[in-house]
Design a protein around this motif. Structure first.
Motif, PDB file in Angstrom:
ATOM      1  N   GLU A 197       2.986 -11.974  -9.104  1.00  0.00           N
ATOM      2  CA  GLU A 197       2.675 -12.801 -10.277  1.00  0.00           C
ATOM      3  C   GLU A 197       3.900 -13.532 -10.819  1.00  0.00           C
ATOM      4  O   GLU A 197       3.771 -14.509 -11.569  1.00  0.00           O
ATOM      5  N   ASN A 198       5.100 -13.079 -10.423  1.00  0.00           N
ATOM      6  CA  ASN A 198       6.328 -13.751 -10.853  1.00  0.00           C
ATOM      7  C   ASN A 198       6.875 -14.702  -9.795  1.00  0.00           C
ATOM      8  O   ASN A 198       7.975 -15.244  -9.952  1.00  0.00           O
ATOM      9  N   GLY A 199       6.117 -14.873  -8.706  1.00  0.00           N
ATOM     10  CA  GLY A 199       6.565 -15.781  -7.651  1.00  0.00           C
ATOM     11  C   GLY A 199       7.560 -15.165  -6.692  1.00  0.00           C
ATOM     12  O   GLY A 199       8.188 -15.888  -5.903  1.00  0.00           O
ATOM     13  N   VAL A 200       7.716 -13.851  -6.729  1.00  0.00           N
ATOM     14  CA  VAL A 200       8.639 -13.161  -5.825  1.00  0.00           C
ATOM     15  C   VAL A 200       7.940 -12.894  -4.499  1.00  0.00           C
ATOM     16  O   VAL A 200       6.778 -12.460  -4.471  1.00  0.00           O
ATOM     17  N   ILE A 201       8.643 -13.143  -3.399  1.00  0.00           N
ATOM     18  CA  ILE A 201       8.078 -12.898  -2.074  1.00  0.00           C
ATOM     19  C   ILE A 201       7.981 -11.391  -1.836  1.00  0.00           C
ATOM     20  O   ILE A 201       8.971 -10.667  -1.960  1.00  0.00           O
ATOM     21  N   ILE A 202       6.776 -10.932  -1.492  1.00  0.00           N
ATOM     22  CA  ILE A 202       6.539  -9.523  -1.188  1.00  0.00           C
ATOM     23  C   ILE A 202       5.704  -9.441   0.093  1.00  0.00           C
ATOM     24  O   ILE A 202       5.274 -10.448   0.630  1.00  0.00           O
ATOM     25  N   GLY A 203       5.475  -8.220   0.563  1.00  0.00           N
ATOM     26  CA  GLY A 203       4.656  -8.034   1.756  1.00  0.00           C
ATOM     27  C   GLY A 203       3.186  -8.304   1.473  1.00  0.00           C
ATOM     28  O   GLY A 203       2.689  -8.040   0.385  1.00  0.00           O
ATOM     29  N   GLY A 204       2.483  -8.844   2.473  1.00  0.00           N
ATOM     30  CA  GLY A 204       1.076  -9.171   2.316  1.00  0.00           C
ATOM     31  C   GLY A 204       0.284  -8.884   3.575  1.00  0.00           C
ATOM     32  O   GLY A 204       0.814  -8.379   4.572  1.00  0.00           O
ATOM     33  N   GLN A 205      -0.987  -9.231   3.523  1.00  0.00           N
ATOM     34  CA  GLN A 205      -1.869  -8.995   4.661  1.00  0.00           C
ATOM     35  C   GLN A 205      -1.622 -10.041   5.750  1.00  0.00           C
ATOM     36  O   GLN A 205      -1.430 -11.216   5.450  1.00  0.00           O
ATOM     37  N   PRO A 206      -1.660  -9.633   7.018  1.00  0.00           N
ATOM     38  CA  PRO A 206      -1.482 -10.592   8.106  1.00  0.00           C
ATOM     39  C   PRO A 206      -2.648 -11.569   8.182  1.00  0.00           C
ATOM     40  O   PRO A 206      -3.784 -11.215   7.840  1.00  0.00           O
ATOM     41  N   PRO A 207      -2.409 -12.789   8.628  1.00  0.00           N
ATOM     42  CA  PRO A 207      -3.485 -13.778   8.711  1.00  0.00           C
ATOM     43  C   PRO A 207      -4.504 -13.486   9.807  1.00  0.00           C
ATOM     44  O   PRO A 207      -5.601 -14.029   9.782  1.00  0.00           O
ATOM     45  N   LEU A 208      -4.152 -12.617  10.762  1.00  0.00           N
ATOM     46  CA  LEU A 208      -5.051 -12.349  11.885  1.00  0.00           C
ATOM     47  C   LEU A 208      -5.614 -10.933  11.871  1.00  0.00           C
ATOM     48  O   LEU A 208      -6.297 -10.532  12.812  1.00  0.00           O
ATOM     49  N   LEU A 209      -5.341 -10.178  10.809  1.00  0.00           N
ATOM     50  CA  LEU A 209      -5.826  -8.808  10.713  1.00  0.00           C
ATOM     51  C   LEU A 209      -6.372  -8.540   9.321  1.00  0.00           C
ATOM     52  O   LEU A 209      -5.954  -9.178   8.347  1.00  0.00           O
ATOM     53  N   LYS A 210      -7.274  -7.592   9.213  1.00  0.00           N
ATOM     54  CA  LYS A 210      -7.738  -7.129   7.929  1.00  0.00           C
ATOM     55  C   LYS A 210      -6.836  -5.985   7.463  1.00  0.00           C
ATOM     56  O   LYS A 210      -6.418  -5.137   8.252  1.00  0.00           O
ATOM     57  N   GLY A 211      -6.533  -5.956   6.189  1.00  0.00           N
ATOM     58  CA  GLY A 211      -5.721  -4.882   5.645  1.00  0.00           C
ATOM     59  C   GLY A 211      -4.244  -5.128   5.814  1.00  0.00           C
ATOM     60  O   GLY A 211      -3.808  -6.200   6.216  1.00  0.00           O
TER      61      GLY A 211
END
Length: 429
Positions: A197-211
């Motif tokens: 929410e503060n615009g900081v880059i964090i880990g996220g879900q892969p574009p080709l996988l769920k979860g």
């Protein structure tokens, strides 16, 4: 009607509304990479937009994360790219955020390496809001820098060998800079990138996988295999491999820790990977003989460096891919000292290019497949992943091209390969 033609007018309306919010007007909107009779949904709808008046630094907000302001003298052409949430097999949870964050990190690293800024600057973006916001208005999008040039894959075979090798040397430096991009300390797992929410880059879900993101490389691989199995369940032909007994053995392999065993010798390095680094995503200027852009970070991820070689580079002989089967021993050993016998002229050229590529990334200080302990375990798993849900046997548009007899034969042949793989790697009925 072409499946991608439906909604064309609505997308143009969204483009105009998007431009209007930045007080921009178009004089021409031109689709890019639009294939007239493609039977599948495009992953993205891409448009080159000529502007009535240049976009300048004041045009776009300066506080949006992972963006860059246009130059002071402005730009008269931009690219607007709409991520298509209807595209098959893609996870849209943070797909646009991953795209812009990955480009931002890659661009920073390329600049630090003193290389031309071939990754386009992103001026503004919006996340996917579909289906909460219905229709094209809910699609995520980016507005970015327009880069000139033509697709290198269309030019590469026509280049003199010396020019092709020179292009490979340029790409090797760019590739190495992307691989050496500084991963923020806030990104601690395997997966993709997003923004808090503060615009900081964090880990996220892969574009080709769920979860995800995932704690270990083995967890990522388990998710890959389970995603393939889930897709196979949705195939009218494969039916999740439940018929014939293969599914039970696959599930047993995963549950018994087969993935962890296959990867036990592999280290836990994480780097930024482009995810689809093929010549189709590289622009080239024939006049100057220079690479002008590396595009499409849609499938980027933070994962093991070997993964870049699993998803791309096959068209220059650098990928761990069936199209490079002849060169696999050299790729995995790093030894290109002896040219294989019996090559065609086309294969000789590709071998020369592959040899030059390996030498170039070595000189640039990149991590190669031959530098990865346990790479044979990774190659083993990619073989299984490819078998679990082949595109031609799972996509309904592809299946319509085959007779029932041909479909059954292909299914039986693939199932036999799965069972052989399981027999080879120690899983018995």
């Amino acid at each position: 009607m072409n499946i991608n033609q439906e909604g064309f007018g609505r997308r143009l309306d969204v483009i105009q509304k998007t431009l209007k919010q930045y007080n921009l007007k178009s004089t021409k909107v031109t689709p890019i990479a639009y294939v007239e009779h493609c039977p599948f949904y495009f992953n993205n709808y891409i448009y080159k937009i000529d502007l009535e008046s240049p976009a300048v630094p004041a045009t776009f907000p300066k506080n949006q994360s992972c963006t860059t302001s246009p130059p002071e003298n402005g730009v008269s052409t931009i690219v607007l790219r709409m991520s298509n949430p209807l595209a098959e097999g893609l996870n849209n949870a943070n797909r646009v955020e991953n795209d812009v964050a990955s480009q931002y990190l890659a661009r920073q690293s390329i600049e630090s390496a003193g290389l031309p800024l071939v990754v386009p600057a992103v001026y503004a973006w919006a996340p996917c809001r579909y289906p909460e916001v219905p229709g094209e208005a809910g699609f995520g999008w980016t507005i970015s820098e327009f880069k000139p040039g033509s697709d290198l894959d269309a030019e590469f075979a026509l280049l003199e060998l010396s020019d092709a090798i020179d292009a490979v040397h340029q790409l090797a430096k760019i590739f190495t800079a992307i691989q050496k991009a500084k991963i923020p300390e806030t990104v601690t797992r395997y997966g993709a990138l997003t923004l808090d929410e503060n615009g900081v880059i964090i880990g996220g879900q892969p574009p080709l996988l769920k979860g995800g993101p995932f704690g270990t490389y083995a967890e990522l691989w388990v998710a890959k295999l389970q995603t393939q199995l889930a897709d196979a369940e949705n195939s009218s032909l494969l039916k999740g491999w439940e018929e014939g007994g293969a599914r039970g053995r696959i599930d047993k392999y995963i549950a018994a820790g087969g993935v962890e065993k296959a990867l036990q010798a592999v280290d836990n390095r994480r780097v930024l990977v482009h995810g689809d680094l093929t010549l189709n995503n590289v622009l080239y200027d024939k006049a100057t003989k220079r690479i002008t852009s590396v595009l499409d970070f849609d499938w980027s991820a933070v994962t093991h460096p070997c993964d870049e070689f699993l998803t791309g580079l096959w068209d220059i002989g650098g990928g761990i891919h069936e199209r490079n089967e002849i060169f696999q021993p050299m790729l995995l050993s790093g030894d290109f000292s002896a040219r294989p016998e019996g090559l065609s002229d086309e294969e000789v050229r590709k071998w020369e290019v592959a040899k030059a590529w390996d030498a170039a990334i070595t000189q640039a200080g990149a991590i190669r497949p031959s530098d990865v302990t346990g790479v044979d375990g990774i190659q083993m798993l990619i073989d299984l992943e490819d078998l679990l849900c082949p595109f031609e046997l799972s996509n309904e548009a592809m299946l319509k091209r085959f007779s029932d007899d041909v479909k059954l034969k292909k299914r039986q042949e693939t199932e036999a390969k799965i069972l052989k793989w399981l027999d080879t790697h120690g899983i018995t009925p």
